[in-house]
Design a protein around this motif. Structure first.
Motif, PDB file in Angstrom:
ATOM      1  N   ALA A 268      48.842   4.696   0.590  1.00 11.35           N
ATOM      2  CA  ALA A 268      48.369   4.382  -0.761  1.00 11.35           C
ATOM      3  C   ALA A 268      48.700   2.939  -1.134  1.00 11.35           C
ATOM      4  O   ALA A 268      47.899   2.245  -1.776  1.00 11.35           O
ATOM      5  CB  ALA A 268      49.007   5.340  -1.763  1.00 11.35           C
ATOM      6  N   THR A 269      49.881   2.479  -0.723  1.00  9.68           N
ATOM      7  CA  THR A 269      50.273   1.095  -1.001  1.00  9.68           C
ATOM      8  C   THR A 269      49.366   0.123  -0.265  1.00  9.68           C
ATOM      9  O   THR A 269      48.881  -0.866  -0.843  1.00  9.68           O
ATOM     10  CB  THR A 269      51.741   0.873  -0.597  1.00  9.68           C
ATOM     11  N   ARG A 270      49.112   0.392   1.012  1.00 10.26           N
ATOM     12  CA  ARG A 270      48.236  -0.492   1.789  1.00 10.26           C
ATOM     13  C   ARG A 270      46.831  -0.523   1.193  1.00 10.26           C
ATOM     14  O   ARG A 270      46.223  -1.589   1.020  1.00 10.26           O
ATOM     15  CB  ARG A 270      48.193  -0.030   3.258  1.00 10.26           C
ATOM     16  N   ASP A 271      46.312   0.649   0.852  1.00  6.53           N
ATOM     17  CA  ASP A 271      44.949   0.721   0.313  1.00  6.53           C
ATOM     18  C   ASP A 271      44.847  -0.001  -1.025  1.00  6.53           C
ATOM     19  O   ASP A 271      43.879  -0.741  -1.278  1.00  6.53           O
ATOM     20  CB  ASP A 271      44.531   2.186   0.133  1.00  6.53           C
ATOM     21  N   THR A 272      45.838   0.197  -1.894  1.00  5.58           N
ATOM     22  CA  THR A 272      45.789  -0.393  -3.236  1.00  5.58           C
ATOM     23  C   THR A 272      45.883  -1.907  -3.177  1.00  5.58           C
ATOM     24  O   THR A 272      45.099  -2.628  -3.820  1.00  5.58           O
ATOM     25  CB  THR A 272      46.923   0.174  -4.104  1.00  5.58           C
ATOM     26  N   LEU A 273      46.838  -2.413  -2.403  1.00  7.49           N
ATOM     27  CA  LEU A 273      47.002  -3.867  -2.322  1.00  7.49           C
ATOM     28  C   LEU A 273      45.806  -4.522  -1.645  1.00  7.49           C
ATOM     29  O   LEU A 273      45.351  -5.593  -2.068  1.00  7.49           O
ATOM     30  CB  LEU A 273      48.293  -4.202  -1.583  1.00  7.49           C
TER      31      LEU A 273
ATOM     32  N   MET B  19      55.257  -1.211   3.835  1.00  3.79           N
ATOM     33  CA  MET B  19      54.564  -0.789   2.615  1.00  3.79           C
ATOM     34  C   MET B  19      55.521  -0.092   1.655  1.00  3.79           C
ATOM     35  O   MET B  19      55.330  -0.125   0.439  1.00  3.79           O
ATOM     36  CB  MET B  19      53.418   0.173   2.962  1.00  3.79           C
ATOM     37  N   SER B  20      56.556   0.542   2.195  1.00  8.47           N
ATOM     38  CA  SER B  20      57.465   1.318   1.351  1.00  8.47           C
ATOM     39  C   SER B  20      58.891   0.800   1.376  1.00  8.47           C
ATOM     40  O   SER B  20      59.573   0.818   0.351  1.00  8.47           O
ATOM     41  CB  SER B  20      57.463   2.794   1.791  1.00  8.47           C
TER      42      SER B  20
ATOM     43  N   ARG C   2      46.056   6.162  -6.128  1.00  8.95           N
ATOM     44  CA  ARG C   2      45.576   6.312  -4.748  1.00  8.95           C
ATOM     45  C   ARG C   2      46.411   7.347  -3.994  1.00  8.95           C
ATOM     46  O   ARG C   2      45.874   8.129  -3.210  1.00  8.95           O
ATOM     47  CB  ARG C   2      45.622   4.968  -4.025  1.00  8.95           C
ATOM     48  N   PHE C   3      47.715   7.387  -4.265  1.00  5.61           N
ATOM     49  CA  PHE C   3      48.581   8.390  -3.644  1.00  5.61           C
ATOM     50  C   PHE C   3      48.109   9.792  -4.001  1.00  5.61           C
ATOM     51  O   PHE C   3      48.019  10.673  -3.129  1.00  5.61           O
ATOM     52  CB  PHE C   3      50.022   8.171  -4.117  1.00  5.61           C
TER      53      PHE C   3
ATOM     54  N   ARG D 199      51.621   1.454  -9.695  1.00  4.02           N
ATOM     55  CA  ARG D 199      50.231   1.046  -9.445  1.00  4.02           C
ATOM     56  C   ARG D 199      49.597   1.728  -8.243  1.00  4.02           C
ATOM     57  O   ARG D 199      48.378   1.712  -8.094  1.00  4.02           O
ATOM     58  CB  ARG D 199      50.142  -0.469  -9.301  1.00  4.02           C
ATOM     59  N   VAL D 200      50.412   2.314  -7.364  1.00  2.07           N
ATOM     60  CA  VAL D 200      49.831   2.967  -6.187  1.00  2.07           C
ATOM     61  C   VAL D 200      49.704   4.468  -6.365  1.00  2.07           C
ATOM     62  O   VAL D 200      49.123   5.140  -5.507  1.00  2.07           O
ATOM     63  CB  VAL D 200      50.649   2.659  -4.911  1.00  2.07           C
TER      64      VAL D 200
END
Length: 451
Positions: A312-317, A332-333, A282-283, A278-279
């Motif tokens: 990307a994880t922070r932005d997506t969530l 995040m990772s 954005r990645f 899911r990320v």
């Protein structure tokens, strides 16, 4: 009000401030574990009295008891308890036995109406456990309500303790456990995998298997293609009964890789870690910001595939509605491996977690146990119903196929139990990377010694 990530210390920063290396941690504990604790019926009896009848244990999720009257039975050995949400909204725990002649009142998971009626002699109780229906004047109803046991909740889990005199759950967990786990918002996550099955091994074999990464090269060779297994980067923290271990989530052999190879490695991660999917949109956007007009990819100093995956994880969530301000970039990772005594192992990172629990087999055979696998994801509210998973209770061994790495562990653990039965093998010899196992068994020894 949002937290300024550049100024505010986060609980997850313990990795840098308090984390112990494998060598330093292993000096604290006995690294030889007697094997009779996996095979001896006498040891089962001692564990039952000293641990299982005295400690807080996770028995379900709060969302399983969403409505007034919802109940769930929990069994440990031959003991049966029930958790139920009363019409006052409170979740309570009771011994699952009518106070008259001991008839069980509940079975499995379901919904009770205003009165809980014993079908033997029709005594009835309300949802707070009070005796309401008994026509015999010699019975004082105030004295014969259901026997209550301590129940509490944390992080979306329901905990029960068979000991009526147990100290509060918060004391058992400790403030550090609560403080470090709260920012993940586990209570908001949806159960997306829920499988329970009997295994031919001791319950501690299951716990041991997930408390170290030393076995990855032997059992999970496919992971070496996408992950670094580097003991020098692993950190541990011991929180009295409980523990945390963390290793950086990195693409294998990232040192010396150019940006394109780092990106290729991260794009392969979903084959092993589906939550990464899911990320990736954005990645990809973040990666493309570092491409020149000719398509050449160059990362400035301080930027890697790992850091872009974290962003990307922070932005997506955050975009989807999960508050991740209380988590570090590494969270995040990186999967943090948690052990909550006595039988809870969890890997967790921002937005997702997998939990493995094991309990002794109800028949008391030290060579058997029940394991329970659950996975959780944070999802926007409109998607939660579509992905929510009901319990799969596996009756035919081998009929359920787990994802690849878990299937490999599933097949390995009974093999180990077979070897542990050999009489001349009187102890296991742990290496420094297995220090979490050593700490875990030190807690078992502490409980047995206090009996």
């Amino acid at each position: 009000m949002s937290i300024d990530s550049s100024q505010t210390a986060r609980p997850g920063e313990w990795v840098d401030s308090d984390g112990l290396s494998p060598d330093d941690a292993s000096a604290l504990f006995r690294m030889q574990i007697p094997t009779d604790r996996y095979t001896s019926p006498d040891f089962v009896s001692r564990e039952r009295a000293a641990i299982w009848m005295r400690v807080w244990q996770i028995v379900g999720r709060v969302d399983e008891l969403e409505k007034t009257g919802d109940f769930k039975e929990y069994r440990i050995f031959d003991q049966s308890f029930v958790m139920m949400r009363g019409n006052d909204g409170v979740i309570r725990g009771f011994v699952n036995a009518c106070r008259h002649r001991g008839n069980p009142l509940f079975s499995g998971h379901g919904h009770a109406k205003q009165r809980i009626v014993c079908q033997y002699h029709l005594w009835s109780y309300d949802q707070q456990g009070k005796l309401r229906g008994c026509s015999k004047p010699e019975i004082d109803k105030d004295d014969y309500g259901l026997l209550e046991v301590p129940v509490d909740t944390f992080a979306g889990f329901v905990f029960l303790n068979p000991d009526p005199d147990a100290a509060p759950l918060r004391d058992f967990l400790g403030e550090d456990v609560i403080r470090i786990l709260e920012p993940y918002h586990l209570d908001q996550m949806t159960t997306v995998l829920n499988v329970r099955e009997a295994l031919d091994c001791n319950w501690k074999v299951v716990m041991d298997a997930f408390e170290e990464g030393y076995h990855v090269s032997g059992i999970h060779p496919q992971l070496l293609r996408v992950l670094v297994i580097d003991p020098s980067k692993v950190k541990y923290r011991f929180l009295d009964r409980h523990s945390i271990a963390v290793a950086p989530f990195e693409v294998a052999h990232v040192e010396g890789m150019g940006p394109e190879k780092q990106v290729e490695g991260i794009m392969e991660l979903p084959e092993t870690f589906p939550g990464v999917v899911r990320v990736l949109p954005r990645f990809t956007e973040l990666v493309d910001e570092h491409r020149g007009a000719d398509g050449t990819l160059q990362f400035p100093e301080g930027v890697t595939g790992r850091t872009l995956l974290q962003q990307a994880t922070r932005d997506t969530l955050s975009r989807d509605g999960l508050d991740v301000d209380g988590l570090t970039d590494a969270q995040m990772s990186d999967n943090h491996g948690w052990v909550l005594f006595p039988n809870f192992f969890m890997t967790i990172r921002a937005g997702e977690a997998t939990v493995i629990m094991s309990t002794p087999h109800p028949d008391g055979d030290p060579n058997r146990c029940i394991w329970h696998i659950t996975s959780f994801m944070w999802l926007p509210e409109e998607h939660r119903g579509a992905f929510a998973a009901d319990l799969i209770d596996v009756q035919e061994p081998g009929s359920f196929k787990y994802f690849e790495a878990l299937q490999q562990d599933y097949e390995q653990m009974p093999r180990q139990q077979t070897g542990l039965r050999n009489a001349r093998l009187d102890h296991m010899a742990l290496v420094n990377e297995e220090v979490v196992i050593a700490h875990y068994h030190s807690v078992i020894d502490r409980y047995l010694g206090a009996l």
